[in-house]
Design an enzyme around this catalytic site. Structure first.
Site, PDB file in Angstrom:
ATOM      1  CG  ASP A   9      43.368  42.793  46.146  1.00  0.00           C
ATOM      2  OD1 ASP A   9      43.839  43.904  45.872  1.00  0.00           O
ATOM      3  OD2 ASP A   9      43.956  41.721  45.919  1.00  0.00           O
ATOM      4  CG  ASP A  11      46.288  42.844  40.259  1.00  0.00           C
ATOM      5  OD1 ASP A  11      46.924  42.660  39.214  1.00  0.00           O
ATOM      6  OD2 ASP A  11      45.725  43.927  40.525  1.00  0.00           O
ATOM      7  CG  ASP A 169      45.331  37.957  46.620  1.00  0.00           C
ATOM      8  OD1 ASP A 169      45.065  39.180  46.610  1.00  0.00           O
ATOM      9  OD2 ASP A 169      46.270  37.463  45.987  1.00  0.00           O
TER      10      ASP A 169
END
Length: 225
Positions: A9, A11, A169
């Site tokens: 991922d 961000d 996250d």
């Protein structure tokens, strides 16, 4: 475990973009005469995207008056003009990506950020030069938590999905990775939403720092490449 590629991922996993995303959201929010979002709110909301940031700072009645899509377009226009003023890689990311590049381990990015923002952001950061594939929110008709973006990325890297690790996250990252049949790692250093516990996501592993991720990958690739 036969691991041959790593997908990330963006961000909250590789890049701390909260400063620039927050500035864009606050540009819109304060323009309506409202107080800006605090750093605390930004740290637990950025991973949920532009809609969540705006809704965290603007009352529903005001959103209805101005239109959420119109507010979002205003926010993303500002963000697109200020992509990398405060954005920084997390501690250890440069070393991790350099290690992957030196080992010639394929890696890429799968994000729910639109390509019009993802591509210029990555192009402006030299550490992403070795990125083998980038899949953005609008690359395919589906986006995470659907597994299609991860399966597409694996295909572009010519690696079986079962031989990929996906690191993210957010709960949707782990859901997408599990549905794609990948090894999943919860990036507990990222933008964990309020009330969320990464231990509840059913990831294969939870790691608390990028250096810990690098150590894990060194062990995983020790016998597979």
């Amino acid at each position: 475990m036969d691991v041959r590629a790593v997908l990330f991922d963006l961000d909250g996993t590789l890049l701390d973009t909260a400063g620039d995303m927050g500035a864009a959201a606050n540009h819109v929010i304060t323009g309506l005469g409202l107080p800006p979002l605090s750093d605390e709110v930004l740290s637990c909301t950025t991973s949920d995207g532009s809609y969540a940031l705006l809704q965290a700072g603007i009352q529903p009645a005001l959103i209805a008056q101005h239109g959420l899509e119109q507010l979002r377009r205003r926010m993303l226009a500002f963000y697109g003009e200020n992509l990398c003023r405060h954005t920084r890689p997390y501690d250890g990311v440069a070393e991790l990506l350099d290690w992957l590049d030196r080992r010639r381990i394929p890696w890429g990015v799968v994000t729910n950020k639109p390509a019009a923002l993802t591509e210029p952001l990555l192009a402006g950061l030299p550490l992403f030069a070795g990125c083998g594939v980038t899949v953005s929110a609008d690359t395919l008709p589906q986006k995470k938590p659907h597994p299609a973006p991860l399966l597409h990325a694996a295909g572009q890297l010519a690696v079986a999905a079962a031989q990929c690790v996906y690191v993210g996250d957010h709960r949707r990252d782990i859901e997408a990775g599990r549905a794609a049949g990948m090894v999943t790692i919860a990036a507990a250093w990222g933008y964990i939403s309020a009330g969320e516990n990464p231990d509840d996501w059913q990831a294969d592993h939870r790691l608390d720092s990028v250096p810990a991720l690098k150590s894990w990958l060194e062990d995983a690739f020790g016998t597979s490449c």
